[in-house]
Motif scaffolding. Structure first.
Motif, PDB file in Angstrom:
ATOM      1  N   LEU A  51       0.824  -1.201   0.000  1.00 14.93           N
ATOM      2  CA  LEU A  51       0.000   0.000   0.000  1.00 14.93           C
ATOM      3  C   LEU A  51       0.861   1.255   0.000  1.00 14.93           C
ATOM      4  N   VAL A  52       1.918   1.271   0.783  1.00 18.70           N
ATOM      5  CA  VAL A  52       2.820   2.428   0.819  1.00 18.70           C
ATOM      6  C   VAL A  52       3.409   2.666  -0.568  1.00 18.70           C
ATOM      7  N   ARG A  53       3.879   1.611  -1.218  1.00 18.38           N
ATOM      8  CA  ARG A  53       4.444   1.761  -2.572  1.00 18.38           C
ATOM      9  C   ARG A  53       3.398   2.275  -3.555  1.00 18.38           C
ATOM     10  N   LEU A  54       2.178   1.727  -3.472  1.00 18.51           N
ATOM     11  CA  LEU A  54       1.105   2.151  -4.371  1.00 18.51           C
ATOM     12  C   LEU A  54       0.774   3.619  -4.172  1.00 18.51           C
ATOM     13  N   LEU A  55       0.559   4.034  -2.922  1.00 16.07           N
ATOM     14  CA  LEU A  55       0.188   5.427  -2.655  1.00 16.07           C
ATOM     15  C   LEU A  55       1.307   6.390  -3.040  1.00 16.07           C
ATOM     16  N   ARG A  89      -1.653  10.873  -9.942  1.00 11.71           N
ATOM     17  CA  ARG A  89      -2.811  10.103 -10.394  1.00 11.71           C
ATOM     18  C   ARG A  89      -3.696   9.770  -9.200  1.00 11.71           C
ATOM     19  N   GLN A  90      -4.932   9.436  -9.499  1.00 12.48           N
ATOM     20  CA  GLN A  90      -5.872   8.939  -8.502  1.00 12.48           C
ATOM     21  C   GLN A  90      -6.281   7.536  -8.897  1.00 12.48           C
ATOM     22  N   GLN A  91      -6.800   6.813  -7.933  1.00 11.92           N
ATOM     23  CA  GLN A  91      -7.276   5.467  -8.211  1.00 11.92           C
ATOM     24  C   GLN A  91      -8.588   5.258  -7.473  1.00 11.92           C
ATOM     25  N   GLY A 105     -11.193   2.699  -5.831  1.00 12.27           N
ATOM     26  CA  GLY A 105     -11.194   1.353  -5.282  1.00 12.27           C
ATOM     27  C   GLY A 105      -9.830   0.925  -4.783  1.00 12.27           C
ATOM     28  N   LEU A 106      -9.851  -0.027  -3.897  1.00 11.97           N
ATOM     29  CA  LEU A 106      -8.624  -0.522  -3.280  1.00 11.97           C
ATOM     30  C   LEU A 106      -8.852  -1.980  -2.923  1.00 11.97           C
ATOM     31  N   ASP A 107      -7.866  -2.806  -3.174  1.00 14.16           N
ATOM     32  CA  ASP A 107      -7.929  -4.204  -2.761  1.00 14.16           C
ATOM     33  C   ASP A 107      -8.275  -4.242  -1.270  1.00 14.16           C
ATOM     34  N   PRO A 108      -9.309  -4.961  -0.882  1.00  9.20           N
ATOM     35  CA  PRO A 108      -9.703  -4.991   0.536  1.00  9.20           C
ATOM     36  C   PRO A 108      -8.563  -5.345   1.488  1.00  9.20           C
ATOM     37  N   ALA A 109      -7.607  -6.124   1.025  1.00 10.77           N
ATOM     38  CA  ALA A 109      -6.464  -6.484   1.875  1.00 10.77           C
ATOM     39  C   ALA A 109      -5.590  -5.275   2.184  1.00 10.77           C
ATOM     40  N   LEU A 110      -5.729  -4.210   1.400  1.00 15.68           N
ATOM     41  CA  LEU A 110      -4.897  -3.025   1.581  1.00 15.68           C
ATOM     42  C   LEU A 110      -5.576  -1.919   2.385  1.00 15.68           C
ATOM     43  N   VAL A 111      -6.797  -2.132   2.803  1.00 17.71           N
ATOM     44  CA  VAL A 111      -7.510  -1.113   3.577  1.00 17.71           C
ATOM     45  C   VAL A 111      -7.008  -1.138   5.021  1.00 17.71           C
ATOM     46  N   PRO A 112      -6.490  -0.007   5.516  1.00 16.00           N
ATOM     47  CA  PRO A 112      -6.004   0.018   6.907  1.00 16.00           C
ATOM     48  C   PRO A 112      -7.116  -0.367   7.879  1.00 16.00           C
ATOM     49  N   ALA A 113      -6.742  -1.084   8.907  1.00 19.88           N
ATOM     50  CA  ALA A 113      -7.717  -1.603   9.867  1.00 19.88           C
ATOM     51  C   ALA A 113      -8.323  -0.521  10.744  1.00 19.88           C
ATOM     52  N   ASP A 114      -7.561   0.531  10.999  1.00 20.65           N
ATOM     53  CA  ASP A 114      -8.059   1.569  11.903  1.00 20.65           C
ATOM     54  C   ASP A 114      -7.314   2.874  11.646  1.00 20.65           C
ATOM     55  N   ILE A 120       0.608   4.546   7.954  1.00 21.67           N
ATOM     56  CA  ILE A 120       0.870   4.361   6.526  1.00 21.67           C
ATOM     57  C   ILE A 120       1.133   5.706   5.854  1.00 21.67           C
ATOM     58  N   ALA A 121       0.364   6.733   6.216  1.00 21.25           N
ATOM     59  CA  ALA A 121       0.591   8.070   5.652  1.00 21.25           C
ATOM     60  C   ALA A 121       2.007   8.552   5.966  1.00 21.25           C
ATOM     61  N   ALA A 122       2.478   8.298   7.174  1.00 25.85           N
ATOM     62  CA  ALA A 122       3.840   8.692   7.546  1.00 25.85           C
ATOM     63  C   ALA A 122       4.871   7.923   6.717  1.00 25.85           C
ATOM     64  N   LYS A 123       4.610   6.650   6.478  1.00 25.49           N
ATOM     65  CA  LYS A 123       5.532   5.848   5.671  1.00 25.49           C
ATOM     66  C   LYS A 123       5.529   6.292   4.211  1.00 25.49           C
ATOM     67  N   VAL A 124       4.368   6.701   3.714  1.00 22.87           N
ATOM     68  CA  VAL A 124       4.299   7.234   2.345  1.00 22.87           C
ATOM     69  C   VAL A 124       5.142   8.500   2.257  1.00 22.87           C
ATOM     70  N   ALA A 125       5.011   9.386   3.236  1.00 23.42           N
ATOM     71  CA  ALA A 125       5.802  10.617   3.248  1.00 23.42           C
ATOM     72  C   ALA A 125       7.299  10.292   3.278  1.00 23.42           C
ATOM     73  N   GLU A 126       7.665   9.305   4.071  1.00 22.73           N
ATOM     74  CA  GLU A 126       9.072   8.886   4.147  1.00 22.73           C
ATOM     75  C   GLU A 126       9.541   8.331   2.805  1.00 22.73           C
ATOM     76  N   GLU A 127       8.707   7.507   2.191  1.00 22.94           N
ATOM     77  CA  GLU A 127       9.021   6.928   0.877  1.00 22.94           C
ATOM     78  C   GLU A 127       9.218   8.015  -0.180  1.00 22.94           C
ATOM     79  N   LEU A 128       8.366   9.039  -0.150  1.00 26.51           N
ATOM     80  CA  LEU A 128       8.474  10.128  -1.111  1.00 26.51           C
ATOM     81  C   LEU A 128       9.710  10.984  -0.857  1.00 26.51           C
ATOM     82  N   GLY A 129      10.010  11.216   0.414  1.00 27.37           N
ATOM     83  CA  GLY A 129      11.173  12.035   0.755  1.00 27.37           C
ATOM     84  C   GLY A 129      10.978  13.515   0.481  1.00 27.37           C
ATOM     85  N   TRP A 130       9.745  13.954   0.344  1.00 26.41           N
ATOM     86  CA  TRP A 130       9.452  15.351   0.037  1.00 26.41           C
ATOM     87  C   TRP A 130       9.346  16.159   1.329  1.00 26.41           C
TER      88      TRP A 130
END
Length: 97
Positions: free
Chosen positions: A9-13, A21-23, A25-34, A41-51
């Motif tokens: 999910l982090v790689r996808l986002l 781009r936008q997408q 729908g999301l594979d149910p397995a990728l929906v955060p539980a809470d 996950i948002a923090a990890k996406v920010a880290e992955e982007l490095g912006w």
């Protein structure tokens, strides 16, 4: 959500954000539980982007919006510096009549 699902999910986002781009729908397995998982996950996406973070946004301040978004409190997220425009600014756009 397994650690592998979370990494997927982090790689996808991050890829969607990089490609502006936008997408739908999301594979149910990728929906955060809470909420905690979603913010992690948002923090990890920010880290992955490095912006650089230029600020923060907030949404769902009113109870009606919280209900529509199925949350119990306002939600927040990063605004990356490259998407912040100093004021005064003129931005291109369409005029809708």
């Amino acid at each position: 959500m397994t650690p592998d699902d979370e990494a997927r999910l982090v790689r996808l986002l991050a890829a969607l954000r990089r490609e502006r781009r936008q997408q739908s729908g999301l594979d149910p397995a990728l929906v955060p539980a809470d909420e905690a998982a979603a913010y992690r996950i948002a923090a990890k996406v920010a880290e992955e982007l490095g912006w650089a973070v230029g600020g923060w946004k907030i949404a769902a301040i009113k109870p009606e919006m919280q209900q529509a978004l199925r949350t119990h409190a306002p939600i927040y997220g990063r605004v990356f510096r490259q998407f912040v425009t100093d004021s005064p600014a003129t931005l291109p756009g369409r005029v809708l009549l």
